[in-house]
Design a protein around this motif. Structure first.
Motif, PDB file in Angstrom:
ATOM      1  N   PRO A  59      26.996  12.217  25.869  1.00  0.00           N
ATOM      2  CA  PRO A  59      27.585  13.536  25.620  1.00  0.00           C
ATOM      3  C   PRO A  59      27.930  13.765  24.158  1.00  0.00           C
ATOM      4  O   PRO A  59      27.757  12.838  23.378  1.00  0.00           O
ATOM      5  CB  PRO A  59      29.002  13.088  26.368  1.00  0.00           C
ATOM      6  CG  PRO A  59      28.854  11.525  26.039  1.00  0.00           C
ATOM      7  CD  PRO A  59      27.721  11.022  26.493  1.00  0.00           C
ATOM      8  N   ILE A  60      28.268  15.066  23.863  1.00  0.00           N
ATOM      9  CA  ILE A  60      28.608  15.327  22.562  1.00  0.00           C
ATOM     10  C   ILE A  60      29.790  16.106  22.786  1.00  0.00           C
ATOM     11  O   ILE A  60      30.095  16.755  23.998  1.00  0.00           O
ATOM     12  CB  ILE A  60      27.562  16.225  21.652  1.00  0.00           C
ATOM     13  CG1 ILE A  60      27.232  17.374  22.570  1.00  0.00           C
ATOM     14  CG2 ILE A  60      26.263  15.597  21.496  1.00  0.00           C
ATOM     15  CD1 ILE A  60      26.337  18.255  21.636  1.00  0.00           C
ATOM     16  N   GLU A  61      30.463  16.382  21.769  1.00  0.00           N
ATOM     17  CA  GLU A  61      32.033  17.046  21.693  1.00  0.00           C
ATOM     18  C   GLU A  61      31.823  18.327  20.791  1.00  0.00           C
ATOM     19  O   GLU A  61      31.154  17.958  19.739  1.00  0.00           O
ATOM     20  CB  GLU A  61      33.216  16.095  21.480  1.00  0.00           C
ATOM     21  CG  GLU A  61      33.461  15.222  22.772  1.00  0.00           C
ATOM     22  CD  GLU A  61      34.696  14.419  22.454  1.00  0.00           C
ATOM     23  OE1 GLU A  61      35.455  14.851  21.691  1.00  0.00           O
ATOM     24  OE2 GLU A  61      34.934  13.268  23.061  1.00  0.00           O
ATOM     25  N   PRO A  62      32.658  19.501  20.869  1.00  0.00           N
ATOM     26  CA  PRO A  62      33.167  19.594  22.265  1.00  0.00           C
ATOM     27  C   PRO A  62      32.307  19.734  23.526  1.00  0.00           C
ATOM     28  O   PRO A  62      31.011  19.810  23.446  1.00  0.00           O
ATOM     29  CB  PRO A  62      33.700  20.983  21.959  1.00  0.00           C
ATOM     30  CG  PRO A  62      32.879  21.593  21.088  1.00  0.00           C
ATOM     31  CD  PRO A  62      32.167  20.469  20.346  1.00  0.00           C
ATOM     32  N   SER A  63      32.802  19.433  24.595  1.00  0.00           N
ATOM     33  CA  SER A  63      32.140  19.560  25.806  1.00  0.00           C
ATOM     34  C   SER A  63      31.423  20.971  25.834  1.00  0.00           C
ATOM     35  O   SER A  63      31.847  21.860  25.624  1.00  0.00           O
ATOM     36  CB  SER A  63      33.156  19.305  27.102  1.00  0.00           C
ATOM     37  OG  SER A  63      32.347  19.758  28.413  1.00  0.00           O
ATOM     38  N   GLY A  64      30.012  20.898  26.080  1.00  0.00           N
ATOM     39  CA  GLY A  64      29.328  22.051  26.238  1.00  0.00           C
ATOM     40  C   GLY A  64      28.716  22.473  24.989  1.00  0.00           C
ATOM     41  O   GLY A  64      28.147  23.406  24.874  1.00  0.00           O
ATOM     42  N   GLY A  65      28.859  21.589  23.945  1.00  0.00           N
ATOM     43  CA  GLY A  65      28.548  21.744  22.672  1.00  0.00           C
ATOM     44  C   GLY A  65      27.026  21.580  22.690  1.00  0.00           C
ATOM     45  O   GLY A  65      26.353  21.118  23.824  1.00  0.00           O
ATOM     46  N   ARG A  66      26.438  22.126  21.513  1.00  0.00           N
ATOM     47  CA  ARG A  66      24.901  22.050  21.490  1.00  0.00           C
ATOM     48  C   ARG A  66      24.536  21.647  20.306  1.00  0.00           C
ATOM     49  O   ARG A  66      25.190  21.730  18.944  1.00  0.00           O
ATOM     50  CB  ARG A  66      24.375  23.407  21.791  1.00  0.00           C
ATOM     51  CG  ARG A  66      24.532  24.398  20.676  1.00  0.00           C
ATOM     52  CD  ARG A  66      23.823  25.890  21.081  1.00  0.00           C
ATOM     53  NE  ARG A  66      24.213  26.806  20.151  1.00  0.00           N
ATOM     54  CZ  ARG A  66      23.160  26.989  18.989  1.00  0.00           C
ATOM     55  NH1 ARG A  66      22.283  26.089  18.905  1.00  0.00           N
ATOM     56  NH2 ARG A  66      23.648  27.811  18.052  1.00  0.00           N
ATOM     57  N   VAL A  67      23.200  21.106  20.001  1.00  0.00           N
ATOM     58  CA  VAL A  67      22.574  20.532  18.649  1.00  0.00           C
ATOM     59  C   VAL A  67      22.008  21.976  18.077  1.00  0.00           C
ATOM     60  O   VAL A  67      21.109  22.288  18.628  1.00  0.00           O
ATOM     61  CB  VAL A  67      21.564  19.508  18.743  1.00  0.00           C
ATOM     62  CG1 VAL A  67      21.043  19.082  17.356  1.00  0.00           C
ATOM     63  CG2 VAL A  67      22.365  18.357  19.490  1.00  0.00           C
TER      64      VAL A  67
END
Length: 68
Positions: A59-67
């Motif tokens: 997971p990454i934050e915020p939830s739904g974030g993208r690289v």
């Protein structure tokens, strides 16, 4: 801390705590980790960067974030 600001903010980093450097692909953060390790910090790099992290399903934050 963004790479260009690291030299100015290095003194604020606690030498008694491990440091983890990361960037999108792991290449810029590897340079920073190597430099800090050479200066006596317990510095590590996130191999493959955030792209590898997300590809592994982590997971990454915020939830739904993208690289980017």
């Amino acid at each position: 801390i963004e790479l260009q600001r690291l030299p100015a903010e290095a003194a604020a980093l606690d030498r008694e705590r491990p440091l983890l450097f990361y960037c999108r692909t792991g290449s810029r953060s590897a340079l920073a980790a190597d430099a800090f390790a050479a200066s006596g910090y317990d510095a590590r790099n996130l191999d493959g960067g955030l792209e590898a992290w997300v590809s592994a399903g982590l997971p990454i934050e915020p939830s739904g974030g993208r690289v980017a």
